[in-house]
Write an enzyme that holds these catalytic residues in place. Structure first.
Site, short mmCIF file in Angstrom:
data_model
loop_
_atom_site.label_atom_id
_atom_site.label_comp_id
_atom_site.label_asym_id
_atom_site.label_seq_id
_atom_site.Cartn_x
_atom_site.Cartn_y
_atom_site.Cartn_z
N HIS A 68 -1.91 -1.46 -6.76
CA HIS A 68 -0.92 -2.17 -5.94
C HIS A 68 -1.39 -3.58 -5.62
CE1 HIS A 68 2.04 -2.79 -2.67
NE2 HIS A 68 1.03 -3.40 -2.07
N GLU A 69 -2.65 -3.72 -5.20
CA GLU A 69 -3.14 -5.04 -4.81
C GLU A 69 -3.25 -5.97 -6.01
OE1 GLU A 69 -3.03 -5.71 -1.83
OE2 GLU A 69 -2.99 -3.69 -0.99
N HIS A 102 0.08 -7.58 -7.06
CA HIS A 102 0.50 -8.79 -6.34
C HIS A 102 0.00 -10.04 -7.06
CE1 HIS A 102 2.52 -7.31 -2.80
NE2 HIS A 102 1.51 -6.53 -2.44
N GLU A 130 6.78 -6.23 -2.29
CA GLU A 130 5.96 -5.05 -2.04
C GLU A 130 6.42 -3.88 -2.91
OE1 GLU A 130 3.22 -4.53 -0.28
OE2 GLU A 130 3.17 -6.65 0.31
#
Length: 274
Positions: A139-140, A143, A203
């Site tokens: 997820h990070e 970004h 997100e």
């Protein structure tokens, strides 16, 4: 120059700028606005990262840090290999990857532009295992891969410029509203009505791409849903209403992740790198 001509000239200038600043997010192909140079943000992020390393207490849990680095390296290689095989430009080609584990009971992790990643020890209560760490890592990293910071900075700059132009063209109406209410009402409405929904979209995109990157790297992405179930339990109803938040609610994330699960498993199987 009258206001109509002023707005015409500004509109043409902005239109030309936007025309040359549009691109697409990798894999999802969502249209993006990028006015801020990525190299500039990467350099600034690297400087901030160094200051964080100086000012924060680093964890002495070398076992977990090494596991984080190992997961990160597998993800680095899998992402690059995926884009190479797809004959697409690798969005991580200019990244200078680095990983730290901060000794703080905060349930958080982040990835700065350019691949500067941090986990907090408090997040380990949520991740629980290797697949959980990989889910958060994915997820990070997503970004940064999707250039969300570049996009967010660009949109912020555009909104600020647009607000100033409208204020000038309207004879200071926006300034009058702020003075009358005694607060930055226009800024608050912009945040709730434009920036928060936009940030939630980012997100959700990071959730989706994160699952893909975890799957490509050979991790069990079913753990992703469990992480958000655990996070929901930790929050115990303390989440703000979704419209006031920059993040989707835990319930929304769990629902979306379950909807994407089979598709990601089938379409993005682990990449074998020889």
């Amino acid at each position: 120059m009258d206001r109509r001509k002023f707005l015409t000239y500004i509109g043409c200038g902005c239109g030309s700028l936007l025309l040359h600043s549009c691109s697409s997010a990798p894999i999802t192909e969502r249209k993006q606005l990028k006015l801020i140079p990525e190299a500039k943000l990467n350099a600034q992020a690297a400087q901030v990262y160094e200051k964080i390393k100086e000012n924060e207490k680093m964890s002495d849990d070398t076992k977990t840090l090494n596991e984080i680095r190992e997961i990160g390296k597998k993800m680095e290689d899998s992402i690059s290999e995926y884009f190479y095989r797809a004959k697409l430009d690798d969005p991580t080609a200019n990244f200078d990857w680095e990983y730290i584990l901060i000794d703080k009971k905060v349930r958080n992790a982040w990835c700065m532009p350019g691949g500067k990643i941090a986990f907090y020890t408090g997040m380990l209560d949520v991740t629980k295992n290797t697949n959980g760490l990989a889910a958060v890592m994915g997820h990070e990293v997503a970004h940064a891969v999707a250039k969300h910071s570049v996009e967010r900075a660009s949109r912020g700059a555009l909104l600020n410029t647009g607000a100033r132009i409208i204020d000038i063209a309207s004879g200071g109406v926006l300034s009058d509203i702020n003075r009358t209410t005694g607060m930055n009402t226009v800024g608050m409405l912009t945040q709730l009505g434009i920036m928060n929904p936009f940030n939630r979209k980012q997100e959700s995109e990071a959730d989706y791409l994160g699952m893909i990157f975890s799957s490509l790297s050979g991790y069990d992405i079913r753990e992703t849903v469990k992480i958000w179930e655990r996070m929901k339990e930790f929050n115990k109803g303390k989440e703000p209403p979704q419209f006031m938040s920059t993040h989707p609610s835990s319930d929304t994330r769990i629902k979306q992740l379950n909807e994407w699960m089979n598709e990601v498993i089938l379409d993005y199987p682990p990449i074998k790198i020889t």
